[in-house]
Enzyme design. Structure first.
Site, PDB file in Angstrom:
ATOM      1  N   ASP A 137       0.872  -1.158   0.000  1.00  0.00           N
ATOM      2  CA  ASP A 137       0.000   0.000   0.000  1.00  0.00           C
ATOM      3  C   ASP A 137       0.920   1.223   0.000  1.00  0.00           C
ATOM      4  O   ASP A 137       2.100   1.123   0.343  1.00  0.00           O
ATOM      5  CB  ASP A 137      -0.885  -0.036   1.248  1.00  0.00           C
ATOM      6  CG  ASP A 137      -1.657   1.248   1.446  1.00  0.00           C
ATOM      7  OD1 ASP A 137      -2.411   1.630   0.540  1.00  0.00           O
ATOM      8  OD2 ASP A 137      -1.484   1.876   2.512  1.00  0.00           O
TER       9      ASP A 137
ATOM     10  N   ASP B 239      -0.163   5.068   0.897  1.00  0.00           N
ATOM     11  CA  ASP B 239      -0.422   6.068   1.931  1.00  0.00           C
ATOM     12  C   ASP B 239      -0.520   5.421   3.308  1.00  0.00           C
ATOM     13  O   ASP B 239      -1.344   4.533   3.532  1.00  0.00           O
ATOM     14  CB  ASP B 239      -1.722   6.812   1.624  1.00  0.00           C
ATOM     15  CG  ASP B 239      -1.666   7.501   0.268  1.00  0.00           C
ATOM     16  OD1 ASP B 239      -0.681   8.202   0.025  1.00  0.00           O
ATOM     17  OD2 ASP B 239      -2.595   7.324  -0.542  1.00  0.00           O
TER      18      ASP B 239
END
Length: 217
Positions: free
Chosen positions: A8, A10
Site C-alpha cells: 500500500d 499512503d
C-alpha cells in the site's frame, strides 16, 4: 513460501494523509466549504474521491470530480515539502527486491498522486513489477480487487503474496484476497488491525527479523 510483496502507499510507504487533507481543505474553499483537518480522518483508506467527497457532503455540498482535481493540483505542487517519506520505505523496497521477490504498489489513490509519492521516496516506478491504483480498478478497498489485480499483473499466487498495509479497509481487502498481511500502526492501533485479521502488526517494517520469524522467509 512467499514469492511476491504488495505495498500500500499512503500510511505504509509515505505519510501523505496530512498533505492530501491540507490540499483538500484548501481546495474545498473554492466551493465555500470551511472544513477542518480532522473531518478527513473517517475517510482514510477509502480512495480520494471518498476522502474529499465525504467531507464535502458532510458540509452539505454535492461532490464533483473538480474538487479532487483541484486538491491534486495543490498536492502535486506541495508534495516535496508536505509528504513525509517513512525512513524504512526505500530500504524495505530494496530488501525484498534483493531477495528476488516480485513487487507491486496497490493504492486507493489515483495514479498521478501515487507516481508523485514514488518520486518522493526516491525510487522509480520501474522498481515495481506493477503499480495498480484507483485509476485501474472499479471497486475500492475493502473489496479485494486492487490486490488481486496487482497479483495477477505479477503472475503471483495470492496465497504466496505478502501485503503491507496500514488501514482497516486495506487489511480487510488483503485478507479477502487470500493474502498474508503485515499491518503497520501508522494509522490505527494494534487491536483494531488484529480485529481485521492482520497476520502480524508492527510499528516499523524495518524490523525484518520479525518478518522472517513470522513467515519463515
Amino acid at each position: 513460501m512467499l514469492r511476491a510483496v504488495i505495498y500500500d502507499m499512503d500510511g505504509t510507504l509515505v505519510d501523505s494523509e496530512g498533505a492530501i487533507a491540507l490540499a483538500g481543505k484548501e481546495a474545498l474553499v473554492d466551493w465555500g466549504i470551511e472544513c477542518q483537518l480532522p473531518d478527513f480522518k473517517p475517510f482514510t483508506g477509502m480512495g480520494d474521491d471518498k476522502f474529499i467527497g465525504g467531507v464535502a457532503e458532510k458540509y452539505g455540498v454535492k461532490y464533483t470530480p473538480d474538487m479532487k482535481k483541484r486538491a491534486y493540483e495543490i498536492y502535486l505542487e506541495k508534495a516535496n515539502e508536505r509528504v513525509v517519506v517513512f525512513p524504512w520505505s526505500k530500504r524495505l523496497i530494496e530488501f525484498f527486491a534483493s531477495r528476488g521477490f516480485s513487487s507491486a504498489v496497490a493504492s486507493a489513490s489515483d495514479r498521478i498522486k501515487v507516481l508523485r509519492n514514488i518520486e518522493c521516496i526516491g525510487v522509480s516506478p520501474e522498481s515495481f513489477g506493477a503499480v495498480i491504483t484507483a485509476s485501474e480498478v472499479t471497486r475500492q478497498k475493502p473489496d479485494p480487487e486492487i490486490f488481486l489485480k496487482a497479483a495477477a499483473a505479477l503472475g503471483a499466487d495470492p496465497a504466496q503474496t505478502l501485503v503491507f498495509e496500514d488501514s482497516l479497509m486495506g487489511v480487510r481487502a488483503a485478507k479477502c484476497a487470500g493474502m498474508k498481511c503485515i499491518a503497520l500502526t501508522t494509522s490505527y492501533p494494534e487491536p483494531e488491525l488484529y480485529r481485521e485479521r492482520a497476520d502480524a502488526v508492527l510499528p516499523d517494517p524495518s524490523v525484518l527479523a520479525n518478518i522472517f520469524d513470522i513467515f519463515g522467509l
